[in-house]
Design a protein around this motif. Structure first.
Motif, short mmCIF file in Angstrom:
data_model
loop_
_atom_site.label_atom_id
_atom_site.label_comp_id
_atom_site.label_asym_id
_atom_site.label_seq_id
_atom_site.Cartn_x
_atom_site.Cartn_y
_atom_site.Cartn_z
N CYS A 1 -34.07 -8.22 -37.12
CA CYS A 1 -34.66 -6.89 -37.17
C CYS A 1 -33.88 -6.00 -38.13
O CYS A 1 -32.67 -5.86 -38.03
CB CYS A 1 -34.68 -6.27 -35.78
SG CYS A 1 -35.54 -4.67 -35.75
N HIS B 1 -35.70 -13.07 -33.68
CA HIS B 1 -35.98 -11.96 -34.60
C HIS B 1 -34.77 -11.64 -35.45
O HIS B 1 -33.65 -11.63 -34.93
CB HIS B 1 -36.29 -10.67 -33.83
CG HIS B 1 -37.62 -10.62 -33.20
ND1 HIS B 1 -37.96 -9.62 -32.33
CD2 HIS B 1 -38.71 -11.43 -33.29
CE1 HIS B 1 -39.20 -9.81 -31.92
NE2 HIS B 1 -39.67 -10.89 -32.47
N CYS C 1 -34.76 -2.71 -38.57
CA CYS C 1 -35.13 -1.32 -38.29
C CYS C 1 -33.89 -0.42 -38.31
O CYS C 1 -32.75 -0.88 -38.18
CB CYS C 1 -35.87 -1.19 -36.96
SG CYS C 1 -34.83 -1.23 -35.49
N CYS D 1 -31.68 -0.59 -35.10
CA CYS D 1 -30.77 -1.74 -35.04
C CYS D 1 -29.62 -1.58 -36.03
O CYS D 1 -28.48 -1.93 -35.73
CB CYS D 1 -31.53 -3.04 -35.31
SG CYS D 1 -32.55 -3.57 -33.90
#
Length: 147
Positions: free
Chosen positions: A24, A22, A26, A29
């Motif tokens: 990420c 992944h 977000c 993160c």
């Protein structure tokens, strides 16, 4: 693949290829890494050989849940995380001895991606999450009993 923390107290070796990788984007993160995104190698806990004793820190997630972050007790580098499934670890690619060997299989939570990051056209990306059955290789699904 092998890796570890900055001071070398925590070392690890992956005994197989990761299930999936992944990237990420977000906000959690971003906040936790102090960067625009994190690249995680998803792998079964029993396929990671660890030297040293990391410290576990429970951290709130934007979704309302919590995750465990495993850190070196000396240099405090986050080496991997554990989310809802304790048998699957999210190993931080930046802690690998050769992080340049890793390429994401998917970009997730791109709704909070910083504007200057350009996702390659040939890499799947999702504003939030995705359907594992559609993207993961069959062998990975079988390894964790989802096939």
């Amino acid at each position: 693949m092998e890796g570890g923390c900055a001071c070398g107290e925590i070392r690890y070796r992956l005994t197989s290829e990761p299930l999936f990788v992944h990237c990420c984007h977000c906000l959690s993160c971003q906040r936790q890494t102090g960067s625009a995104f994190v690249i995680n190698l998803l792998i079964e806990r029993d396929r990671v050989e660890v030297t040293g004793e990391p410290t576990t820190v429970d951290v709130a997630r934007d979704s309302g849940g919590a995750q465990k972050i495993y850190r070196c007790p000396s240099c405090q580098i986050a080496v991997w995380s554990e989310y809802t499934h304790p048998d699957v670890w999210f190993v931080r690619a930046g802690t690998l001895d050769e992080p340049r060997e890793v390429k994401p299989d998917v970009h997730i939570f791109t709704r909070s991606k910083v504007g200057w990051v350009q996702i390659p056209d040939d890499e799947p990306s999702f504003e939030v999450f995705y359907d594992l059955q559609e993207l993961w290789p069959q062998a990975s699904l079988e390894r964790i009993g989802l096939a």
